[in-house]
Design an enzyme around this catalytic site. Structure first.
Site, mmCIF file in Angstrom:
data_model
loop_
_atom_site.group_PDB
_atom_site.id
_atom_site.type_symbol
_atom_site.label_atom_id
_atom_site.label_comp_id
_atom_site.label_asym_id
_atom_site.label_seq_id
_atom_site.Cartn_x
_atom_site.Cartn_y
_atom_site.Cartn_z
ATOM 1 N N ASP A 106 -2.030 -4.225 -27.290
ATOM 2 C CA ASP A 106 -2.505 -5.436 -27.964
ATOM 3 C C ASP A 106 -1.754 -5.683 -29.262
ATOM 4 O O ASP A 106 -1.456 -6.831 -29.600
ATOM 5 C CB ASP A 106 -4.012 -5.330 -28.226
ATOM 6 C CG ASP A 106 -4.791 -5.777 -27.002
ATOM 7 O OD1 ASP A 106 -4.425 -6.815 -26.413
ATOM 8 O OD2 ASP A 106 -5.735 -5.071 -26.606
ATOM 9 N N GLU A 136 -5.241 -2.677 -33.395
ATOM 10 C CA GLU A 136 -4.650 -3.502 -32.332
ATOM 11 C C GLU A 136 -4.335 -4.905 -32.824
ATOM 12 O O GLU A 136 -3.669 -5.665 -32.136
ATOM 13 C CB GLU A 136 -5.643 -3.656 -31.166
ATOM 14 C CG GLU A 136 -6.040 -2.372 -30.514
ATOM 15 C CD GLU A 136 -7.020 -2.605 -29.395
ATOM 16 O OE1 GLU A 136 -6.617 -2.582 -28.228
ATOM 17 O OE2 GLU A 136 -8.217 -2.823 -29.696
ATOM 18 N N CYS A 184 -2.976 5.129 -28.434
ATOM 19 C CA CYS A 184 -3.369 5.178 -27.025
ATOM 20 C C CYS A 184 -2.797 4.017 -26.231
ATOM 21 O O CYS A 184 -3.112 3.839 -25.062
ATOM 22 C CB CYS A 184 -4.885 5.257 -26.873
ATOM 23 S SG CYS A 184 -5.729 3.891 -27.667
ATOM 24 N N HIS A 223 0.831 -1.207 0.000
ATOM 25 C CA HIS A 223 0.000 0.000 0.000
ATOM 26 C C HIS A 223 0.862 1.252 0.000
ATOM 27 O O HIS A 223 0.566 2.231 -0.685
ATOM 28 C CB HIS A 223 -0.943 -0.019 1.207
ATOM 29 C CG HIS A 223 -2.078 -0.973 0.993
ATOM 30 N ND1 HIS A 223 -2.851 -1.452 2.009
ATOM 31 C CD2 HIS A 223 -2.535 -1.533 -0.133
ATOM 32 C CE1 HIS A 223 -3.763 -2.269 1.513
ATOM 33 N NE2 HIS A 223 -3.580 -2.336 0.214
HETATM 34 C C1 PEP Z 1 -3.987 -1.193 -26.325
HETATM 35 O O1 PEP Z 1 -4.221 -2.383 -26.576
HETATM 36 O O2 PEP Z 1 -2.898 -0.633 -26.596
HETATM 37 C C2 PEP Z 1 -5.008 -0.367 -25.684
HETATM 38 C C3 PEP Z 1 -4.870 0.919 -25.524
HETATM 39 O O3 PEP Z 1 -6.092 -1.028 -25.203
HETATM 40 P P1 PEP Z 1 -6.097 -1.850 -23.819
HETATM 41 O O4 PEP Z 1 -4.783 -1.639 -23.171
HETATM 42 O O5 PEP Z 1 -7.257 -1.341 -23.058
HETATM 43 O O6 PEP Z 1 -6.285 -3.260 -24.309
HETATM 44 MG MG MG Z 2 -6.238 -3.097 -26.412
#
Ligand code: PEP
Ligand code: MG
Length: 812
Positions: A697, A673, A744, A431
């Site tokens: 991914d 992805e 992302c 923690h």
């Molecule tokens: C990714 O796969 O890069 C992504 C942003 O989605 P998640 O991490 O939620 O699978």
């Molecule tokens: Mg993903």
């Protein structure tokens, strides 16, 4: 054979029970009666010395179990165990089982040659035959969340059980634990329930069904745990404390450099003088007041921390507060004060010591780490009982050294003269580790006992990123560290200063910096992140910590609240990516051999239109309040894009007929992805308004390396040229089709990746809030022309290591 000691307030009772147990066993089990006290006028009571002698009289290498009746008998037993020498003490355990049933069951099992664990289990398992529970109803459950009932889930469980008026017991069948009071956080934690353990709940017939339904609800909601493997949560921390040439290695919690004299924080629980008291009632009231004030102090420490500590991490303190309300603990203290007529501080100190030892001895490292929480709560209450003030003000710079940093101490570390923190134990997932990662000074844990040997006042160097503590630096090393520290501080300050500025390269090219969001708890962090939009809202969170899917109205309210908070900045809402490493238990999913290659993301949504359309409707309705984009996860085919877009159109028609409004410029995008999507990016691009590359991914699928499997982390590397080529292909395809493309996945926030991605022409970088300042600072030092050359170069390289080395050289 296991020896048995019977501790009762009444000698007659303990002698009688011994007689019964002797009669029930064929083989002579060593049983000692240790009831009553040697005071003819007042024979009822228990005596630690007598218990100690009894334990010795039945001691063998096999061990001894002590059974107690009520209240202070347990204290006497614990004190007797303390009085034994180390070898003896290691052989003796106290069993919480009810006296009569426990002793009889234990005697039979001991006569049969059972081990200590078997005898303990037998004695405890007999709980269902006990008087209190003779008419009770019980049901077995399997605990599914990965870490079991550790602090936060335990606090949630205890809170739920406390809504019922009758007694409820929890028995961890998998570990053969004694029945615990399900309303006691301590009882529940000490039951050591780990993921996949089988437990039994025992409740009165009147309440049993409701109790079991509540347990079903908690299980379906996974005890509020997301269990997302990608969160990078490690159960155990591997520290390698070593003393190499005057330097210690530990586990890095935060980055940064510091040099200052080391100061050990000595906060052994204060010594308590055993004071006799006359007025039991007012002493009990004083104790209860100290508990209430402790709770108020914890809440005050937390207030105003919303921007730096997520609401979920703040829940760590729910368990602390639950300890303050734990009926088993408070009863023990109340009884102790009443029976012994001594001050609350002495009894509390004893109870805390015992609890600490018990937790520290637990095998499960997650639960054993809760020993720090016990001391944290214990010390606070003790300080209040003794009328002591909150410790420590420093008059010159220091690096603080702890045996183990406690969670509430992290909250209180605001003194600017504290330049760094190190601790002998602890880890990233303790923690204090979770909370400590929000500090902006170097913090390193798990230096081992060698840390204690470093004398107070010794000048040391602390390197947060490398997890190093240099113990006797020479003046040149101190000077070099000062230079590094100043450069680091300057860089941090520079990064902080441009947090809210646009990200523009030296040649005037602007990239969009966005933030990722995964729960409403993060709204405060997102607002203050410096991002110009939300590039990814992971909506799975709405479905995960509960027992049924949220309705259209619930979702609409949440999306609307985020849109309104963003006040004109775009919000990219990704439709649910349920499945894979993010299962949602109540959605009736069948087990899959390869969940990551299975029914997840858009595949799941298209197959469950009822769920998908509700979500689309909620998103569209929220778009009436500000700019909103819809993004589909895990797309692999054009047909999926067509089907998903058709659903959007269908929902728009439905909303129109219902007279519900939505924005007229909702952009639609897909995540890249899956290698199939990257390969077909030119085709997909013609159907949508934008792409966002999910490198987490994409890397997993390009490299065929499970993102959550530590064994293949060497392969799971987005800097591998194979992944970079897919990224390049997707960016080129998007631009040729005239649409924008972002990223992302975690790679987007990596300063090391920035030059390559800028060189490839990525338009938007969406990342965790904490990554934004350093990313912007890196970006503002880049020249796009040079980055383009770098991007071309790395695509021809042969390994991730070579790519990293080249970029590091490029950044300089
Ligand atoms: C990714 O796969 O890069 C992504 C942003 O989605 P998640 O991490 O939620 O699978
Ligand atoms: Mg993903």
């Amino acid at each position: 054979m296991i020896g048995i000691v019977i501790v009762s307030h009444s000698r007659k009772l303990s002698d009688g029970l011994k007689e019964m147990a002797d009669a029930m066993t064929q083989a002579p089990v060593p049983i000692a009666s240790a009831g009553g006290i040697d005071d003819p006028d007042n024979p009822l009571g228990t005596d630690a010395v007598r218990v100690q002698e009894a334990a010795r009289s039945v001691m063998s290498d096999d061990g001894v179990l002590i059974f107690t009746d009520i209240g202070s008998a347990k204290l006497s037993a614990d004190m007797a165990i303390d009085l034994l020498d180390d070898t003896e003490r290691a052989r003796v355990r106290h069993c919480d089982a009810p006296l009569v049933e426990g002793v009889l069951a234990a005697a039979v099992q001991s006569a049969a040659g059972g081990s200590m664990d078997a005898v303990m289990r037998e004695a405890s398992g007999n709980i269902l035959l006990q008087h209190n529970f003779r008419d009770s109803v019980s049901r077995e459950f399997v605990i599914k969340n990965r870490l079991g009932l550790h602090a936060r889930p335990a606090a949630m469980f205890v809170e739920a059980m406390n809504k019922f008026s009758g007694e409820i017991r929890l028995i961890n069948l998998s570990k053969g634990k004694p029945a615990a009071n399900a309303k006691s956080i301590n009882g529940v934690m000490l039951s050591e329930v780990s993921g996949n353990d089988r437990v039994r709940l025992v409740a009165s017939p009147a309440e049993a069904e409701a109790v079991f339904a509540e347990m079903d609800r908690l299980l379906t909601a996974n005890f509020g745990e997301a269990d997302i493997a990608s969160a990078g949560l490690k159960v155990t921390e591997v520290a390698s404390p070593q003393l190499v040439e005057g330097q210690l290695t530990g586990v890095s919690i935060t980055q940064g450099f510091a040099t200052a004299p080391l100061q050990h924080v000595c906060r052994e629980l204060p010594k308590v003088t055993l004071t006799q008291i006359d007025d039991v009632e007012s002493e009990i009231a004083r104790f209860d007041e100290a508990l209430a004030s402790s709770e108020a102090e914890i809440k005050a420490l937390l207030s105003g921390k919303e921007d730096s500590i997520s609401a979920n991490d703040q829940k760590i303190f729910d368990a602390h507060i639950a300890y303050l309300h734990d009926p088993d603990i408070t009863t023990r203290v109340h009884d102790g004060i009443a029976n012994k007529q001594v001050c609350a501080a002495a009894i509390w100190r004893q109870v805390i010591d015992e609890l600490y030892e018990t937790y520290a001895d637990l095998k499960d490292p997650v639960l054993a780490a809760r020993a720090a929480d016990i001391l944290d709560v214990g010390q606070r209450v003790l300080r209040l009982l003794l009328g002591q003030n909150e410790p420590r003000v420093f008059d010159s710079p220091v690096i603080l050294a702890y045996d183990e940093l406690r969670p509430s101490e992290v909250l209180a570390l605001s003194d600017t003269r504290v330049l760094g923190v190190c601790a002998a134990s602890g880890g990233k997932t303790s923690h204090a580790g979770i909370l400590g990662s929000t500090l902006s000074i170097p913090v390193v844990f798990a230096f081992g006992e060698a840390l204690q040997a470093v004398p107070d006042g010794r000048e040391v160097l602390l390197d947060g990123a490398a997890g190093l503590l240099k113990i006797a630096p020479d003046p040149q090393e101190v000077a070099a560290m000062q230079v590094k520290r100043e450069a680091w501080q300057k860089r941090r300050a520079q990064a902080e200063a441009i947090r809210f500025d646009p990200a523009i390269t030296t040649d005037g090219h602007k990239v969009r910096v966005a933030v990722n969001m995964a729960s409403m708890d993060e709204l405060g962090l997102v607002e203050n992140s410096g991002a110009e939009e939300v590039g990814l809202l992971r909506t799975e969170f709405l479905f995960m910590r509960r027992d049924k899917a949220p309705t259209e109205t619930e979702q609409f309210e949440i999306y609307k609240r985020i849109v309104e908070t963003l006040d004109g900045k775009p919000l990219t809402i990704r439709t649910t990516d349920i499945g894979g490493d993010k299962p949602v238990l109540y959605l009736d999913r069948l087990p899959e051999t390869n969940p990551n290659l299975g029914w997840r993301g858009i595949r799941h949504s298209l197959d469950v239109p009822a769920l998908f359309e509700v979500q689309l409707a909620a998103i569209l309705r929220a778009s009436a309040y500000g700019p909103v984009r819809i993004m589909f996860p895990l797309v692999s085919t054009l047909d999926e894009v067509h089907a998903a877009c058709a659903s959007v159109e269908q929902v728009k028609t439905r909303l129109k007929t219902q007279g519900l409004v939505f924005g007229d410029a909702v952009e639609i995008g897909v995540m890249i992805e899956v290698p199939a999507a990257a390969e077909m990016a030119d085709i997909l691009a013609s159907q949508v308004d934008f792409f966002s590359i999910g490198t987490n991914d994409l890397t997993q699928y390009v490299m065929a390396a499970d993102r959550a499997n530590p064994k293949v982390q060497n392969l799971f590397d987005p800097f591998n040229p194979a992944v970079l080529r897919m990224v390049r292909k997707s960016i080129d395809a998007a631009h040729r089709a005239g649409i924008w493309i972002g990223m992302c996945g975690a790679m987007a926030g990596s300063p090391l990746a920035a030059p390559v991605l800028v060189g490839m022409g990525l338009d938007e970088f969406s990342m965790a809030p904490a990554d934004i300042p350093e990313f912007k600072l890196t970006l503002t030092g880049l020249d796009r022309g040079a980055c383009r050359g770098l991007a071309d170069e790395v695509l021809d390289m042969t390994s991730a290591a070579a790519v990293r080395a080249r970029i590091t050289e490029f950044i300089g």
